[in-house]
Design a protein around this motif. Structure first.
Motif, short mmCIF file in Angstrom:
data_model
loop_
_atom_site.label_atom_id
_atom_site.label_comp_id
_atom_site.label_asym_id
_atom_site.label_seq_id
_atom_site.Cartn_x
_atom_site.Cartn_y
_atom_site.Cartn_z
N LYS A 6 -7.18 -4.81 -3.21
CA LYS A 6 -7.72 -3.82 -4.15
C LYS A 6 -6.99 -3.89 -5.49
CE LYS A 6 -10.90 -1.79 -1.65
NZ LYS A 6 -12.33 -1.88 -2.06
N LYS B 65 0.83 -1.21 0.00
CA LYS B 65 0.00 0.00 0.00
C LYS B 65 0.86 1.26 0.00
CE LYS B 65 -3.95 2.25 2.13
NZ LYS B 65 -4.99 2.19 3.19
N ARG C 52 -2.54 1.30 -2.85
CA ARG C 52 -3.73 0.46 -2.63
C ARG C 52 -3.28 -0.88 -2.04
NH1 ARG C 52 -3.06 0.47 -8.23
NH2 ARG C 52 -4.59 2.14 -8.45
#
Length: 311
Positions: free
Chosen positions: A294, A285, A290
């Motif tokens: 995701k 992330k 993300r």
């Protein structure tokens, strides 16, 4: 296996044909700086390519120009033709469209490269790469690929989008190989690093075994250098620390596994060298904005497939 093969093995460059234009008369396009790697393939006719600070290039049938960093550039029918934005050009294409056998045919597109993963190599390339169709025998495979690309774009056939993606991926690898074999890499660039046997050996270790518990000490040992000299040479030639490069490569492999396999997040984390799913999630992330979950959803979304727009 050559120095670069272990890197190219993991390179994917699935892309999109943005437009295939058949035009005649006075025309010009300007594409502003944008993130991405773009190309123009002149299938028929002549055109003139311009990049700020460089001499204008006359393109002949079969020539291809690649913009590795998406630099601002112009493509026009004559040396002094006025240019319009790409959006305006596409909007007004009907006024220029021609069925005449001597019309100019240009195929424009982009390579869908994982820029996080290959940024050092992309930065090492010049603002533009011009490959001439008739320069020497080495460009023959590229010319053949471009013929296939044009055929797939012009003829809507079963599996066409998949074929185009594969052709673009192969085309990009051929272009990289052709450039690296015909040009001298600048000192301090990624391609220059690949010619340094010490640094190239460390890069091969990272590329081939990203899941190993690599430390600065054992990478230096593999490279055959002292810890301090290895760290210095790596940063000077690659442009970042060994740990920074290792992290980006691991996360690039992880992104591919998220899209191409059914492995769990925990299994992928272990494959790329993270001891826990938590540390992997946090690193992913931080680097990509993300979570791995995701990222998998984004890559597998049908809407994310590269479209083919034929003008």
């Amino acid at each position: 296996m050559s120095n670069a093969d272990h890197w190219l093995k993991y390179l994917t460059a699935e892309g999109v044909v943005v437009a295939q234009s058949r035009v005649k008369g006075d025309w010009g396009i300007e594409m502003e700086q944008r993130e991405g790697t773009y190309f123009h393939f002149l299938a028929q006719g002549t055109a003139y390519f311009s990049l700020d600070g460089q001499p204008q290039i006359k393109l002949q049938p079969g020539d291809v120009v690649v913009l590795p960093q998406g630099a601002t550039h112009q493509l026009r029918s004559a040396p002094q033709s006025k240019v319009a934005s790409f959006a305006d050009f596409v909007r007004n294409i009907q006024a220029l469209y021609s069925k005449e056998p001597d019309a100019t045919i240009v195929v424009c597109g982009s390579f869908g490269i994982d820029r996080y993963m290959v940024m050092p190599a992309i930065k090492s390339l010049p603002p533009s790469i011009h490959l001439q169709a008739e320069s020497n025998g080495a460009t023959a495979p590229i010319a053949e690929l471009l013929k296939q690309l044009r055929s797939e774009v012009e003829n809507a056939r079963m599996g066409g989008k998949m074929v185009v993606r594969n052709l673009l991926s192969t085309l990009f690898i051929y272009i990289l190989r052709q450039w690296s074999e015909s040009e001298t890499a600048e000192a301090g660039s990624w391609f220059f690093a690949m010619q340094n046997r010490h640094i190239a050996k460390a890069l091969a270790c990272i590329h081939q075994k990203p899941g190993n518990d690599w430390s600065l000490d054992n990478l230096a040992r593999e490279a055959g250098l002292s810890r301090s000299l290895f760290a210095q040479q790596f940063r000077e030639s690659v442009g970042e620390t060994p740990y920074g490069y290792l992290t980006r490569w691991r996360l690039g492999i992880a992104a591919q596994l998220l899209a191409q396999t059914d492995l769990s997040i925990e299994q992928i984390a272990q494959k790329v060298g993270y001891r826990s799913e938590y540390s992997f999630n946090r690193a992913f992330k931080k680097a990509r904005g993300r979570t791995p979950t995701k990222e998998r959803e984004r890559r597998l979304s049908p809407e994310n497939g590269p479209p083919i727009a034929i003008v």
